[in-house]
Design an enzyme around this catalytic site. Structure first.
Site, mmCIF file in Angstrom:
data_model
loop_
_atom_site.group_PDB
_atom_site.id
_atom_site.type_symbol
_atom_site.label_atom_id
_atom_site.label_comp_id
_atom_site.label_asym_id
_atom_site.label_seq_id
_atom_site.Cartn_x
_atom_site.Cartn_y
_atom_site.Cartn_z
ATOM 1 N N TYR A 100 -2.191 -1.053 10.158
ATOM 2 C CA TYR A 100 -2.236 -1.302 8.711
ATOM 3 C C TYR A 100 -0.984 -0.736 8.038
ATOM 4 O O TYR A 100 -0.293 -1.426 7.296
ATOM 5 C CB TYR A 100 -3.503 -0.666 8.135
ATOM 6 C CG TYR A 100 -3.679 -0.893 6.652
ATOM 7 C CD1 TYR A 100 -4.152 -2.116 6.182
ATOM 8 C CD2 TYR A 100 -3.383 0.114 5.725
ATOM 9 C CE1 TYR A 100 -4.311 -2.337 4.809
ATOM 10 C CE2 TYR A 100 -3.542 -0.097 4.361
ATOM 11 C CZ TYR A 100 -4.009 -1.321 3.905
ATOM 12 O OH TYR A 100 -4.169 -1.527 2.562
ATOM 13 N N SER B 260 0.851 -1.190 0.000
ATOM 14 C CA SER B 260 0.000 0.000 0.000
ATOM 15 C C SER B 260 0.882 1.232 0.000
ATOM 16 O O SER B 260 2.003 1.206 0.523
ATOM 17 C CB SER B 260 -0.885 0.009 1.255
ATOM 18 O OG SER B 260 -1.509 1.270 1.397
#
Ligand SMILES: [Zn+2]
Length: 725
Positions: free
Chosen positions: A605, A592
């Site tokens: 995350y 990401s």
């Protein structure tokens, strides 16, 4: 009786059809019955009176299954149509040629002349069997490849037995390569034997005819049934193929043995070009590979011409004793067997080649037989390998019948060669469209049940890959695979044990944090296709924080387990297969942009994705030089994402102070958020799963970035904060 074809003709249906539709109906009935013909084999025809579009008057037209079709799946457009008068007129040309007869140039030239006989601009090319149908005077003709009839055709005493079984109703004709001359021979058979209903074509198959189409179909059933009966009467029971020499391990052990050799064997037979496998281990095949006579019969090869185009002149049989369970020994036998096979193939080519023969093709076997285990067939696609497996299954049945009837005989090598390396076959191969970029590749997409994973599965399938759709939610993985099969079609060929009978995609469940679950899933993929060439992992988790931006400690652990350890486990298990195959492979992970952009509210995350970025680099080193490892790093893909449930969308809208109403639908809220995100990017447009799938395709393909490994590609619309430096 076993192997007796069943009459499935329905008058109520047939009477609603026009004459060509009746031909299609009859063809499908024949094609659907494995006792009557094999995939792609045989052809049917009807001579029908039609109005000539040029003159307006009635003219006789031959409708006959065209080149490259299959009776089971044929539709109207699979049939060519020719003016009978013109087709018959070609005889004058042919007979006027100085050099004629089988394998003469004029024979091959005639195939080109069929296009000049086309009725009503029908674009379907005519097959080489057209004259067989055109020159038999009866209105309807069925030419089939039934195992029972080929047993008779490939038996040493075939001619005598044909007389014994059929009297004067069916006439024997010696083996001859299909073509114009064979059509003339059949014409003469009909003239010399006005009462004959059909012919057994030596080492090839059956042809029969009738003035009525339903009766023609019934005659096909009857003639095949009589051959089957003759075989059953002489069935050798326990002594079939000389009786049993080896015993098969139980199913579970067999499968474990297959899994321990398949990727390795795939690597070996893919030395020139990648192959996809189909495993067959049903009772028929096991009885054959375990028999005393298997080595002798396997060496003799297949008989029916369209069988050995795919099965090659013979299979590779290895004399392994399954009672030893010795896998190392099995490998060394396979290794030796492969070497000997390739040398033999080269010898066969050198001995039989003619001055204008095409260059030698891949000398690796396409059928491998292992006592105790069964058969694995190889082809350029799943569909092709299923056809190859089906054909060797047919060959086994043919040999069973021929051996029962008195002794199987094979086609002389030169005849086999002249089919395999026929200029017309070569021309057919050359006419085939170029292979797709990911053809011959098996790629697992982990996370294929939704969002980016689903999109990636579709994208890779479009490039010709066979796709293993994997998801924690098995049902959603199967839904994606069902979508792909529906879109691409199942292909042809009826073979394969269990999941190995699959089409261009399968759907499997797996939990990536559980090593056994991942290993089991990859095992199923290997059993289905023979190996794996690439893995794309899109599975991940985002745990939405509470109002203070926190998540519980166990959710931290879970985030790392899925986003980091899960990808590692998949890579580690897939690498075992890659190493066994020894073929270049590719791994694509999904990280990401958050990995490099620190911000509030997504600590677990973001840090897990930072670790995943480094995992890409570590794996690139660990898995080199065989495997390239790269990653796609998306940002804010909202559309269709399981990681953006309604709660998270609303939390984000609130965070960015974007007004919304509780009653608004999911998609409205998502669009609002996606538009907001788009405005923050340099390209000013929303980022979609299709954008990510495109990047995954480019990275997984060996043709696009073959020299790139250890890299993370941002697909984020352009976020200056995410620039790497
Ligand atoms: Zn044929």
């Amino acid at each position: 009786m076993k192997n007796h074809p069943k009459n499935r003709w329905q008058d109520s249906l047939a009477k609603t059809l026009d004459p060509v539709a009746r031909l299609v109906y009859r063809s499908n009935l024949i094609g659907e019955d494995p006792t009557l013909t094999n995939t792609g084999g045989g052809n049917t025809s009807s001579k029908i009176m039609e109005k000539d579009p040029l003159t307006g008057s009635e003219t006789e037209v031959l409708w006959v299954k065209g080149s490259g079709g299959d009776l089971r799946t044929a539709k109207r457009d699979g049939f060519s149509s020719l003016y009978m008068e013109r087709l018959k007129g070609l005889q004058k040309n042919y007979l006027g040629s100085k050099a004629k007869g089988p394998k003469s140039q004029i024979e091959d030239d005639m195939v080109g002349a069929y296009a000049h006989c086309t009725f009503n601009l029908n674009p379907r090319p005519s097959s080489i069997d057209t004259p067989l149908h055109g020159f038999v005077p009866a209105r309807h003709v069925d030419h089939t490849h039934p195992n029972a009839a080929i047993s008779l055709a490939a038996c040493g005493k075939g001619k005598e037995l044909t007389k014994e079984i059929y009297g004067d109703e069916v006439i024997w004709t010696d083996w001859q390569r299909p073509g114009f001359d064979l059509g003339l021979i059949l014409e003469k058979v009909c003239k010399d034997h006005p009462k004959a209903k059909g012919a057994i074509m030596g080492q090839h198959g059956l042809i029969n005819w009738h003035e009525d189409d339903k009766k023609c179909y019934e005659l096909t059933l009857e003639l095949v049934g009589r051959a089957a009966e003759a075989i059953e009467k002489k069935d050798r029971g326990d002594k079939t193929f000389g009786g049993e020499k080896y015993k098969s391990p139980i199913e579970k052990e067999r499968k474990a043995l297959w899994l321990s050799i398949l990727p390795w064997l795939r690597g070996k037979v893919s030395a020139q070009q990648r192959m996809i496998g189909t495993v067959q281990e049903d009772v028929t095949i096991l009885r054959f590979v375990n028999s005393k006579d298997a080595p002798r019969l396997a060496e003799m090869g297949t008989s029916c011409p369209d069988h050995f185009l795919r099965t090659k002149i013979k299979p590779l049989y290895v004399p392994w004793d399954p009672a030893t369970g010795d896998v190392a020994k099995l490998r060394s036998l396979l290794e030796e067997g492969l070497e000997a096979y390739r040398a033999d193939y080269k010898k066969y080519y050198e001995k039989c080649k003619r001055k204008d023969s095409p260059a030698m093709r891949d000398p690796n076997p396409t059928v491998v037989l292992i006592p105790g285990l069964g058969m694995v067939a190889w082809g350029k696609s799943k569909s092709e390998s299923r056809v190859t497996a089906e054909f060797y299954n047919c060959a086994v049945e043919v040999m069973r019948g021929a051996e029962a009837l008195g002794g199987y005989i094979n086609l002389p090598q030169q005849e086999a060669f002249d089919i395999e390396y026929w200029q017309l076959e070569e021309a057919k191969l050359k006419r085939m469209p170029a292979e797709q970029e990911l053809a011959r590749q098996v790629i697992a997409v982990v996370g294929a049940g939704s969002g980016i994973g689903k999109e990636t599965a579709h994208r890779l399938a479009k490039e010709g890959a066979s796709i293993v759709c994997v998801d924690l939610n098995e049902k959603s993985a199967q839904e994606t695979s069902a979508e792909l099969v529906k879109k691409l079609g199942d292909g042809i060929g009826v073979a394969g044990t269990g999941i190995s009978g699959c089409g261009p995609a399968i759907g499997l469940g797996a939990n990536i944090v559980d090593r056994k679950s991942v290993a089991d899933m990859l095992g199923e993929a290997v059993y289905a296709y023979g190996g794996i060439d690439g893995v794309v992992v899109t599975a991940g988790i985002f745990v939405p924080p509470d109002l203070e931006g926190r998540i519980p400690d166990e959710k931290w652990a879970q985030t790392f387990a899925i986003n980091v350890t899960g990808s590692y486990v998949v890579a580690d298990e897939a690498n075992k297969i890659f190493k066994a195959q020894g073929l270049p492979a590719s791994l694509v992970l999904t990280t990401s942009v958050n990995a490099v952009v620190a911000k509030k509210g997504s600590l677990a995350y973001d840090t897990s994705k930072a670790a995943a970025n480094h995992l890409v680099r570590e794996l690139a080193i660990e898995l080199s030089p065989l495997v390239r490892v790269n990653a796609v790093a998306p940002a804010t893909v909202v559309q269709g994402s399981a990681m953006f449930p309604r709660d998270r969308v609303m939390a984000s809208l609130a965070k960015y102070k974007i007004p919304f109403m509780e009653k608004e639908g999911d998609e409205e809220l998502r669009t609002r958020l996606a538009e907001f995100y788009a405005k923050r990017t340099l390209t000013q447009s929303p980022i979609t799963p299709a954008d990510q799938a495109e990047a995954a395709f480019l990275l997984v393909s060996a043709k696009r970035f073959p020299r790139t490994t250890g890299q993370v590609i941002h697909v984020d619309g352009g976020l200056a904060d995410g620039f790497l430096r």
